[in-house]
Design a protein around this motif. Structure first.
Motif, PDB file in Angstrom:
ATOM      1  N   VAL A 146     -18.312 133.399  21.262  1.00  0.00           N
ATOM      2  CA  VAL A 146     -18.728 132.000  21.362  1.00  0.00           C
ATOM      3  C   VAL A 146     -20.162 131.836  20.875  1.00  0.00           C
ATOM      4  O   VAL A 146     -20.506 130.822  20.244  1.00  0.00           O
ATOM      5  CB  VAL A 146     -18.565 131.504  22.817  1.00  0.00           C
ATOM      6  CG1 VAL A 146     -19.220 130.133  23.001  1.00  0.00           C
ATOM      7  CG2 VAL A 146     -17.080 131.425  23.164  1.00  0.00           C
ATOM      8  N   LYS A 147     -21.016 132.822  21.110  1.00  0.00           N
ATOM      9  CA  LYS A 147     -22.406 132.746  20.678  1.00  0.00           C
ATOM     10  C   LYS A 147     -22.540 132.701  19.147  1.00  0.00           C
ATOM     11  O   LYS A 147     -23.569 132.278  18.632  1.00  0.00           O
ATOM     12  CB  LYS A 147     -23.200 133.937  21.221  1.00  0.00           C
ATOM     13  CG  LYS A 147     -23.451 133.885  22.734  1.00  0.00           C
ATOM     14  CD  LYS A 147     -24.297 132.674  23.113  1.00  0.00           C
ATOM     15  CE  LYS A 147     -24.594 132.655  24.605  1.00  0.00           C
ATOM     16  NZ  LYS A 147     -25.325 131.423  25.009  1.00  0.00           N
ATOM     17  N   THR A 148     -21.504 133.114  18.428  1.00  0.00           N
ATOM     18  CA  THR A 148     -21.555 133.018  16.964  1.00  0.00           C
ATOM     19  C   THR A 148     -21.484 131.567  16.499  1.00  0.00           C
ATOM     20  O   THR A 148     -21.802 131.259  15.352  1.00  0.00           O
ATOM     21  CB  THR A 148     -20.404 133.794  16.295  1.00  0.00           C
ATOM     22  OG1 THR A 148     -19.150 133.135  16.547  1.00  0.00           O
ATOM     23  CG2 THR A 148     -20.344 135.238  16.786  1.00  0.00           C
ATOM     24  N   GLY A 149     -21.017 130.676  17.377  1.00  0.00           N
ATOM     25  CA  GLY A 149     -20.877 129.267  17.030  1.00  0.00           C
ATOM     26  C   GLY A 149     -19.564 128.912  16.366  1.00  0.00           C
ATOM     27  O   GLY A 149     -19.225 127.736  16.238  1.00  0.00           O
ATOM     28  N   GLU A 150     -18.807 129.912  15.951  1.00  0.00           N
ATOM     29  CA  GLU A 150     -17.569 129.666  15.209  1.00  0.00           C
ATOM     30  C   GLU A 150     -16.520 128.884  16.001  1.00  0.00           C
ATOM     31  O   GLU A 150     -15.829 128.025  15.431  1.00  0.00           O
ATOM     32  CB  GLU A 150     -16.978 130.992  14.731  1.00  0.00           C
ATOM     33  CG  GLU A 150     -15.752 130.834  13.865  1.00  0.00           C
ATOM     34  CD  GLU A 150     -15.234 132.184  13.379  1.00  0.00           C
ATOM     35  OE1 GLU A 150     -15.648 132.619  12.289  1.00  0.00           O
ATOM     36  OE2 GLU A 150     -14.429 132.811  14.103  1.00  0.00           O
ATOM     37  N   PRO A 151     -16.355 129.117  17.304  1.00  0.00           N
ATOM     38  CA  PRO A 151     -15.244 128.464  18.016  1.00  0.00           C
ATOM     39  C   PRO A 151     -15.403 126.973  18.260  1.00  0.00           C
ATOM     40  O   PRO A 151     -14.430 126.302  18.609  1.00  0.00           O
ATOM     41  CB  PRO A 151     -15.220 129.210  19.362  1.00  0.00           C
ATOM     42  CG  PRO A 151     -15.999 130.458  19.157  1.00  0.00           C
ATOM     43  CD  PRO A 151     -17.038 130.105  18.145  1.00  0.00           C
ATOM     44  N   MET A 152     -16.604 126.425  18.091  1.00  0.00           N
ATOM     45  CA  MET A 152     -16.898 125.113  18.649  1.00  0.00           C
ATOM     46  C   MET A 152     -16.225 123.936  17.946  1.00  0.00           C
ATOM     47  O   MET A 152     -16.136 122.854  18.512  1.00  0.00           O
ATOM     48  CB  MET A 152     -18.410 124.891  18.702  1.00  0.00           C
ATOM     49  CG  MET A 152     -19.139 125.933  19.541  1.00  0.00           C
ATOM     50  SD  MET A 152     -18.391 126.205  21.181  1.00  0.00           S
ATOM     51  CE  MET A 152     -18.624 124.599  21.922  1.00  0.00           C
ATOM     52  N   ASP A 153     -15.748 124.116  16.736  1.00  0.00           N
ATOM     53  CA  ASP A 153     -15.064 123.001  16.055  1.00  0.00           C
ATOM     54  C   ASP A 153     -13.603 123.321  15.781  1.00  0.00           C
ATOM     55  O   ASP A 153     -12.989 122.766  14.875  1.00  0.00           O
ATOM     56  CB  ASP A 153     -15.772 122.650  14.743  1.00  0.00           C
ATOM     57  CG  ASP A 153     -15.687 123.765  13.702  1.00  0.00           C
ATOM     58  OD1 ASP A 153     -15.459 124.935  14.102  1.00  0.00           O
ATOM     59  OD2 ASP A 153     -15.834 123.473  12.506  1.00  0.00           O
ATOM     60  N   LYS A 154     -13.039 124.233  16.602  1.00  0.00           N
ATOM     61  CA  LYS A 154     -11.680 124.698  16.335  1.00  0.00           C
ATOM     62  C   LYS A 154     -10.795 124.583  17.572  1.00  0.00           C
ATOM     63  O   LYS A 154     -11.209 124.939  18.680  1.00  0.00           O
ATOM     64  CB  LYS A 154     -11.712 126.150  15.843  1.00  0.00           C
ATOM     65  CG  LYS A 154     -12.443 126.310  14.512  1.00  0.00           C
ATOM     66  CD  LYS A 154     -12.626 127.763  14.142  1.00  0.00           C
ATOM     67  CE  LYS A 154     -13.337 127.870  12.800  1.00  0.00           C
ATOM     68  NZ  LYS A 154     -14.724 127.331  12.874  1.00  0.00           N
ATOM     69  N   ALA A 155      -9.572 124.116  17.350  1.00  0.00           N
ATOM     70  CA  ALA A 155      -8.596 124.041  18.439  1.00  0.00           C
ATOM     71  C   ALA A 155      -8.352 125.448  18.987  1.00  0.00           C
ATOM     72  O   ALA A 155      -8.185 126.404  18.228  1.00  0.00           O
ATOM     73  CB  ALA A 155      -7.294 123.440  17.933  1.00  0.00           C
ATOM     74  N   GLY A 156      -8.349 125.566  20.303  1.00  0.00           N
ATOM     75  CA  GLY A 156      -8.140 126.871  20.908  1.00  0.00           C
ATOM     76  C   GLY A 156      -9.364 127.750  20.904  1.00  0.00           C
ATOM     77  O   GLY A 156      -9.334 128.875  21.386  1.00  0.00           O
ATOM     78  N   ALA A 157     -10.460 127.264  20.330  1.00  0.00           N
ATOM     79  CA  ALA A 157     -11.758 127.950  20.332  1.00  0.00           C
ATOM     80  C   ALA A 157     -11.768 129.250  19.529  1.00  0.00           C
ATOM     81  O   ALA A 157     -12.480 130.189  19.869  1.00  0.00           O
ATOM     82  CB  ALA A 157     -12.223 128.208  21.773  1.00  0.00           C
ATOM     83  N   TYR A 158     -10.999 129.289  18.428  1.00  0.00           N
ATOM     84  CA  TYR A 158     -11.106 130.466  17.562  1.00  0.00           C
ATOM     85  C   TYR A 158     -10.692 130.111  16.136  1.00  0.00           C
ATOM     86  O   TYR A 158      -9.958 129.155  15.904  1.00  0.00           O
ATOM     87  CB  TYR A 158     -10.263 131.633  18.076  1.00  0.00           C
ATOM     88  CG  TYR A 158      -8.768 131.495  17.847  1.00  0.00           C
ATOM     89  CD1 TYR A 158      -8.154 132.075  16.737  1.00  0.00           C
ATOM     90  CD2 TYR A 158      -7.962 130.787  18.744  1.00  0.00           C
ATOM     91  CE1 TYR A 158      -6.783 131.955  16.528  1.00  0.00           C
ATOM     92  CE2 TYR A 158      -6.599 130.662  18.539  1.00  0.00           C
ATOM     93  CZ  TYR A 158      -6.018 131.246  17.424  1.00  0.00           C
ATOM     94  OH  TYR A 158      -4.662 131.120  17.212  1.00  0.00           O
ATOM     95  N   GLY A 159     -11.207 130.912  15.204  1.00  0.00           N
ATOM     96  CA  GLY A 159     -10.820 130.776  13.805  1.00  0.00           C
ATOM     97  C   GLY A 159     -10.279 132.094  13.301  1.00  0.00           C
ATOM     98  O   GLY A 159     -11.015 133.083  13.220  1.00  0.00           O
ATOM     99  N   ILE A 160      -9.001 132.124  12.980  1.00  0.00           N
ATOM    100  CA  ILE A 160      -8.363 133.377  12.579  1.00  0.00           C
ATOM    101  C   ILE A 160      -8.929 133.909  11.269  1.00  0.00           C
ATOM    102  O   ILE A 160      -8.943 135.109  11.017  1.00  0.00           O
ATOM    103  CB  ILE A 160      -6.829 133.203  12.480  1.00  0.00           C
ATOM    104  CG1 ILE A 160      -6.129 134.563  12.402  1.00  0.00           C
ATOM    105  CG2 ILE A 160      -6.453 132.313  11.294  1.00  0.00           C
ATOM    106  CD1 ILE A 160      -4.612 134.482  12.500  1.00  0.00           C
ATOM    107  N   GLN A 161      -9.431 132.996  10.420  1.00  0.00           N
ATOM    108  CA  GLN A 161      -9.942 133.394   9.116  1.00  0.00           C
ATOM    109  C   GLN A 161     -11.383 133.897   9.179  1.00  0.00           C
ATOM    110  O   GLN A 161     -11.921 134.367   8.179  1.00  0.00           O
ATOM    111  CB  GLN A 161      -9.852 132.212   8.135  1.00  0.00           C
ATOM    112  CG  GLN A 161     -10.895 131.124   8.335  1.00  0.00           C
ATOM    113  CD  GLN A 161     -10.618 130.245   9.544  1.00  0.00           C
ATOM    114  OE1 GLN A 161      -9.599 130.377  10.223  1.00  0.00           O
ATOM    115  NE2 GLN A 161     -11.529 129.340   9.825  1.00  0.00           N
ATOM    116  N   GLY A 162     -12.000 133.806  10.362  1.00  0.00           N
ATOM    117  CA  GLY A 162     -13.393 134.232  10.513  1.00  0.00           C
ATOM    118  C   GLY A 162     -13.509 135.368  11.497  1.00  0.00           C
ATOM    119  O   GLY A 162     -12.645 136.243  11.599  1.00  0.00           O
ATOM    120  N   PHE A 163     -14.613 135.354  12.276  1.00  0.00           N
ATOM    121  CA  PHE A 163     -14.829 136.394  13.278  1.00  0.00           C
ATOM    122  C   PHE A 163     -13.687 136.457  14.286  1.00  0.00           C
ATOM    123  O   PHE A 163     -13.389 137.511  14.833  1.00  0.00           O
ATOM    124  CB  PHE A 163     -16.135 136.127  14.038  1.00  0.00           C
ATOM    125  CG  PHE A 163     -17.376 136.222  13.186  1.00  0.00           C
ATOM    126  CD1 PHE A 163     -17.534 137.234  12.256  1.00  0.00           C
ATOM    127  CD2 PHE A 163     -18.384 135.289  13.321  1.00  0.00           C
ATOM    128  CE1 PHE A 163     -18.675 137.320  11.481  1.00  0.00           C
ATOM    129  CE2 PHE A 163     -19.538 135.373  12.559  1.00  0.00           C
ATOM    130  CZ  PHE A 163     -19.683 136.378  11.630  1.00  0.00           C
TER     131      PHE A 163
END
Length: 210
Positions: A146-163
């Motif tokens: 979460v500290k990477t900032g990646e989850p904050m604009d994604k449903a379910g709080a994760y991006g499979i294509q990223g971290f």
């Protein structure tokens, strides 16, 4: 109507832009906002189809009202994560993002995307579902992600294509659907309206900001 040479993408998602480029579909961008509230008792598949249809129709109406001369189909999409019957949208806080990730860890969940293409009075829709299995991880790992900032604009709080791909143990179904736009089904809709695909990449314009 004559065959369109491009489509309008009614989405702010950079991931959807990249997936359209991958399919070679020329596009311009539209800004459109609709109420994304879930209706009481609404299944996730109904929810994403309703929102995609609503976004596409609203964007088409806005284009017509603005008197845009270059008519083209409008593509809209909505993606959500469902753990059982529970719909998980985008987290509003870092704490909520961590909570979502801890709910998903070691679990199998579904990613649903509704896509809609509107041209004139016609709207065609598709709903695509992918099954995703998360690995086991600690709350410390969730907090670090979460500290990477990646989850904050994604449903379910994760991006499979990223971290967030590190957290995924496996999937069944369309990978691009989990990213945010099922490419095969999008091309299928584009073909219904004679929108070209497999075109050489070109920089898309800003389109109409409505």
């Amino acid at each position: 109507m004559t065959a369109p040479s491009f489509l309008y993408l009614a989405s702010r998602s950079p991931r959807r832009r990249e997936l359209l480029k991958q399919a070679g579909i020329p596009f311009c961008l539209l800004d459109i906002e609709v109420d994304e509230s879930v209706l009481p008792g609404e299944p996730a598949t109904d929810y994403v189809e309703r929102l995609a249809r609503k976004k596409a129709a609203s964007a088409w109406k806005a284009l017509s009202a603005a008197g845009v001369k270059e008519q083209a189909p409008v593509l809209a999409a909505d993606t959500t994560v469902a753990l059982g019957a529970d719909i998980m949208g985008k987290p509003e806080t870092e704490q909520q993002a961590v909570q979502m990730l801890m709910q998903l860890q070691k679990q199998v969940h579904s990613v649903h995307t509704g896509i809609a293409l509107c041209y004139g009075g016609n709207i065609e829709t598709r709903v695509v579902t992918t099954i995703v299995r998360f690995s086991e991880f600690s709350q410390d790992i969730a907090e670090q992600y979460v500290k990477t900032g990646e989850p904050m604009d994604k449903a379910g709080a994760y991006g499979i294509q990223g971290f967030g791909g590190v957290l995924v143990a496996g999937i069944e179904g369309s990978y691009s659907n989990v990213v945010g736009l099922p490419v095969q089904e999008t091309v299928e809709l584009a073909r219904l309206f004679n929108v070209p695909f497999w075109q050489k990449p070109a920089d898309e314009g800003d389109g109409q900001r409505l």
